[in-house]
Design a protein around this motif. Structure first.
Motif, PDB file in Angstrom:
ATOM      1  N   PRO A 109       3.726  -7.989   1.002  1.00 54.51           N
ATOM      2  CA  PRO A 109       5.148  -7.658   1.218  1.00 54.51           C
ATOM      3  C   PRO A 109       6.031  -8.855   0.862  1.00 54.51           C
ATOM      4  CG  PRO A 109       3.808  -6.964   3.099  1.00 54.51           C
ATOM      5  CD  PRO A 109       2.905  -7.770   2.212  1.00 54.51           C
ATOM      6  N   GLY A 110       7.143  -8.572   0.225  1.00 50.51           N
ATOM      7  CA  GLY A 110       8.055  -9.645  -0.166  1.00 50.51           C
ATOM      8  C   GLY A 110       7.809 -10.135  -1.585  1.00 50.51           C
ATOM      9  N   ALA A 111       6.678  -9.736  -2.206  1.00 49.32           N
ATOM     10  CA  ALA A 111       6.438 -10.138  -3.602  1.00 49.32           C
ATOM     11  C   ALA A 111       7.516  -9.525  -4.484  1.00 49.32           C
ATOM     12  CB  ALA A 111       5.056  -9.653  -4.043  1.00 49.32           C
ATOM     13  N   ARG A 112       7.961 -10.295  -5.475  1.00 49.14           N
ATOM     14  CA  ARG A 112       8.978  -9.780  -6.399  1.00 49.14           C
ATOM     15  C   ARG A 112       8.263  -9.331  -7.674  1.00 49.14           C
ATOM     16  NH1 ARG A 112      12.850 -14.804  -6.102  1.00 49.14           N
ATOM     17  NH2 ARG A 112      10.890 -15.788  -5.507  1.00 49.14           N
TER      18      ARG A 112
ATOM     19  N   ASP B 228       5.368 -17.324  -0.540  1.00 48.05           N
ATOM     20  CA  ASP B 228       6.463 -16.552   0.032  1.00 48.05           C
ATOM     21  C   ASP B 228       7.324 -16.026  -1.127  1.00 48.05           C
ATOM     22  OD1 ASP B 228       8.091 -15.500   1.917  1.00 48.05           O
ATOM     23  OD2 ASP B 228       9.259 -17.344   2.213  1.00 48.05           O
ATOM     24  N   GLY B 229       7.429 -14.728  -1.275  1.00 53.59           N
ATOM     25  CA  GLY B 229       8.240 -14.141  -2.351  1.00 53.59           C
ATOM     26  C   GLY B 229       7.757 -14.510  -3.743  1.00 53.59           C
ATOM     27  N   PRO B 230       6.444 -14.454  -4.016  1.00 55.76           N
ATOM     28  CA  PRO B 230       5.965 -14.808  -5.354  1.00 55.76           C
ATOM     29  C   PRO B 230       6.482 -13.828  -6.410  1.00 55.76           C
ATOM     30  CG  PRO B 230       4.229 -13.696  -4.139  1.00 55.76           C
ATOM     31  CD  PRO B 230       5.355 -13.926  -3.164  1.00 55.76           C
ATOM     32  N   VAL B 231       6.571 -14.329  -7.649  1.00 58.11           N
ATOM     33  CA  VAL B 231       7.060 -13.501  -8.754  1.00 58.11           C
ATOM     34  C   VAL B 231       5.852 -13.033  -9.572  1.00 58.11           C
ATOM     35  CG1 VAL B 231       8.534 -13.457 -10.802  1.00 58.11           C
ATOM     36  CG2 VAL B 231       9.199 -14.836  -8.804  1.00 58.11           C
ATOM     37  N   VAL B 232       5.740 -11.715  -9.742  1.00 63.27           N
ATOM     38  CA  VAL B 232       4.581 -11.128 -10.422  1.00 63.27           C
ATOM     39  C   VAL B 232       5.079 -10.157 -11.489  1.00 63.27           C
ATOM     40  CG1 VAL B 232       2.493  -9.710 -10.116  1.00 63.27           C
ATOM     41  CG2 VAL B 232       3.207 -11.286  -8.299  1.00 63.27           C
ATOM     42  N   VAL B 233       4.429 -10.167 -12.650  1.00 56.96           N
ATOM     43  CA  VAL B 233       4.760  -9.215 -13.706  1.00 56.96           C
ATOM     44  C   VAL B 233       3.502  -8.436 -14.078  1.00 56.96           C
ATOM     45  CG1 VAL B 233       5.494  -8.971 -16.112  1.00 56.96           C
ATOM     46  CG2 VAL B 233       6.664 -10.600 -14.618  1.00 56.96           C
ATOM     47  N   ASP B 234       3.617  -7.096 -14.100  1.00 61.44           N
ATOM     48  CA  ASP B 234       2.512  -6.206 -14.490  1.00 61.44           C
ATOM     49  C   ASP B 234       2.868  -5.619 -15.854  1.00 61.44           C
ATOM     50  OD1 ASP B 234       0.506  -4.267 -14.670  1.00 61.44           O
ATOM     51  OD2 ASP B 234       1.511  -2.888 -13.275  1.00 61.44           O
ATOM     52  N   LEU B 235       2.094  -5.997 -16.875  1.00 58.33           N
ATOM     53  CA  LEU B 235       2.400  -5.561 -18.246  1.00 58.33           C
ATOM     54  C   LEU B 235       1.601  -4.299 -18.596  1.00 58.33           C
ATOM     55  CD1 LEU B 235       2.379  -9.077 -19.991  1.00 58.33           C
ATOM     56  CD2 LEU B 235       4.381  -7.714 -19.318  1.00 58.33           C
ATOM     57  N   GLY B 236       2.294  -3.211 -18.910  1.00 59.25           N
ATOM     58  CA  GLY B 236       1.635  -1.936 -19.203  1.00 59.25           C
ATOM     59  C   GLY B 236       1.287  -1.244 -17.905  1.00 59.25           C
ATOM     60  N   SER B 237       2.309  -0.821 -17.168  1.00 58.23           N
ATOM     61  CA  SER B 237       2.121  -0.461 -15.757  1.00 58.23           C
ATOM     62  C   SER B 237       1.650   0.971 -15.534  1.00 58.23           C
ATOM     63  CB  SER B 237       3.423  -0.717 -15.000  1.00 58.23           C
ATOM     64  OG  SER B 237       3.171  -0.792 -13.636  1.00 58.23           O
ATOM     65  N   GLY B 238       1.904   1.874 -16.477  1.00 58.29           N
ATOM     66  CA  GLY B 238       1.420   3.261 -16.335  1.00 58.29           C
ATOM     67  C   GLY B 238       1.900   3.892 -15.031  1.00 58.29           C
ATOM     68  N   SER B 239       0.959   4.352 -14.217  1.00 59.41           N
ATOM     69  CA  SER B 239       1.308   4.967 -12.924  1.00 59.41           C
ATOM     70  C   SER B 239       1.920   3.959 -11.953  1.00 59.41           C
ATOM     71  CB  SER B 239       0.052   5.555 -12.283  1.00 59.41           C
ATOM     72  OG  SER B 239      -0.854   4.499 -11.974  1.00 59.41           O
TER      73      SER B 239
ATOM     74  N   ARG C 281      -4.661 -14.973  -5.475  1.00 59.30           N
ATOM     75  CA  ARG C 281      -3.811 -16.018  -6.067  1.00 59.30           C
ATOM     76  C   ARG C 281      -2.475 -16.129  -5.300  1.00 59.30           C
ATOM     77  NH1 ARG C 281      -7.853 -15.721  -8.036  1.00 59.30           N
ATOM     78  NH2 ARG C 281      -8.220 -17.468  -6.688  1.00 59.30           N
ATOM     79  N   LEU C 282      -2.040 -15.032  -4.698  1.00 58.85           N
ATOM     80  CA  LEU C 282      -0.723 -15.004  -4.028  1.00 58.85           C
ATOM     81  C   LEU C 282      -0.794 -15.463  -2.570  1.00 58.85           C
ATOM     82  CD1 LEU C 282       0.724 -11.583  -5.297  1.00 58.85           C
ATOM     83  CD2 LEU C 282       0.925 -13.848  -6.326  1.00 58.85           C
ATOM     84  N   THR C 283      -2.011 -15.634  -2.057  1.00 59.90           N
ATOM     85  CA  THR C 283      -2.160 -15.969  -0.639  1.00 59.90           C
ATOM     86  C   THR C 283      -1.311 -17.185  -0.284  1.00 59.90           C
ATOM     87  OG1 THR C 283      -4.409 -15.173  -0.756  1.00 59.90           O
ATOM     88  CG2 THR C 283      -3.861 -16.488   1.170  1.00 59.90           C
ATOM     89  N   GLY C 284      -0.514 -17.051   0.757  1.00 58.45           N
ATOM     90  CA  GLY C 284       0.294 -18.170   1.245  1.00 58.45           C
ATOM     91  C   GLY C 284       1.615 -18.343   0.509  1.00 58.45           C
TER      92      GLY C 284
END
Ligand SMILES: C[S@@+](CC[C@H](N)C(=O)[O-])C[C@H]1O[C@@H](n2cnc3c(N)ncnc32)[C@H](O)[C@@H]1O
Length: 266
Positions: free
Chosen positions: A115-118, A92-103, A87-90
């Motif tokens: 690289p560069g993903a926020r 630049d600096g996409p914003v991603v949230v991981d809910l319940g991240s654990g390790s 989904r992030l392909t192409g």
């Protein structure tokens, strides 16, 4: 045990601090290493997870620190990460949230492979978030893009208000085991309860999270949620019934079992 020989080899390699393949050419095991190996074998036989004994879990391209208090990342979750990266392909600096991240397995893999993903990792359990933070800091040391770690509840309507409508992908491997389900001793006795149990049908946390994800996502942004084998119909139905989401789809894992649901904010 599911894989006694592999587990034994990995424990011996761990004790000797050598790669597993090196065992093939090993002539001798020093007495103190043999004693330590026997201790670890006894613990493994008593169902302590292999990863707690070695202190490491492999996930995609990373080795994460794990131990008591944090969920051991599973190989099937690697596919959910693969889907996020597509989904992030192409972007630049996409914003991603991981809910319940654990390790931090999902969040840190995304930062490593895009690289560069926020990326922001959200975790509620104070015991688990110590591991999220530890692994996030080690990845900065390894040169990866930093990941923000936030203590919070993925069902909190006010969570991450500053990201409202700005997130490209919300991803989660939430607690989804139905209360009372039988799980192996490794899981029941060593994965933290907050990582496992999801109410009578296992979907309580997901129910609380769908509205939060819809608020965070930008129009056209994506949601991906891992689920249990038996939730491949119920979870997509829940997402459809929530409203606001389109393109609701379920995806199998490599063994062909229903594994994660994805949708797009309409
Ligand atoms: C199944 S584990 C997944 C951990 C990691 N994402 C992975 O895939 O290996 C679920 C995680 O969600 C956390 N969690 C449970 N309920 C939560 C909530 N309401 N808000 C935030 N985190 C929660 C647990 O503490 C646990 O770390």
């Amino acid at each position: 045990m599911e894989s006694p020989r592999v587990d034994a080899e990995l424990l011996l390699a761990h004790v000797l601090a050598v790669p597993r393949a090196r065992l093939l050419t090993l002539d001798d095991v020093p007495v103190d290493a043999a004693t330590r190996f026997e201790e670890l074998l006894a613990q493994r036989t008593d169902r302590v997870p292999l990863q707690h004994l070695t202190g490491r879990a492999a996930f995609r391209h990373l080795e994460l620190a794990v131990g008591p208090g944090v969920f051991v990342p599973r190989p099937e979750t690697e596919l959910l990460v693969e889907w996020v990266l597509e989904r992030l392909t192409g972007l630049d600096g996409p914003v991603v949230v991981d809910l319940g991240s654990g390790s931090g397995a999902i969040a840190l893999s995304i930062a490593h492979e895009h690289p560069g993903a926020r990326v922001t990792a959200v975790e509620r359990d104070p015991g688990a978030i110590a591991w999220t933070r530890h692994n996030a800091l080690s990845r900065i040391g390894a040169g990866d893009t930093p990941v923000g770690v936030v203590e919070g509840d993925m069902t909190d309507p006010a969570l991450l208000g500053e990201l409202d409508g700005r997130v490209d992908v919300v991803v989660s491997n939430p607690p989804y085991v139905p209360d009372g389900a039988r799980v192996p001793r490794e899981v029941a006795e060593h994965d933290p309860p907050l990582a496992l149990w999801g109410g009578p049908d296992g979907l309580d946390v997901v129910r609380g999270m769908l509205g939060v994800a819809a608020r965070l996502l930008r129009p056209g942004g994506w949601l991906g949620i891992e689920h249990a084998d038996q939730q491949g119909t119920a979870l997509p139905a829940l997402v459809r019934a929530h409203g606001g989401y389109t393109d609701v789809e379920d995806h199998p894992d490599l063994a062909g079992r229903p594994r994660f649901t994805t949708a797009r904010l309409g």
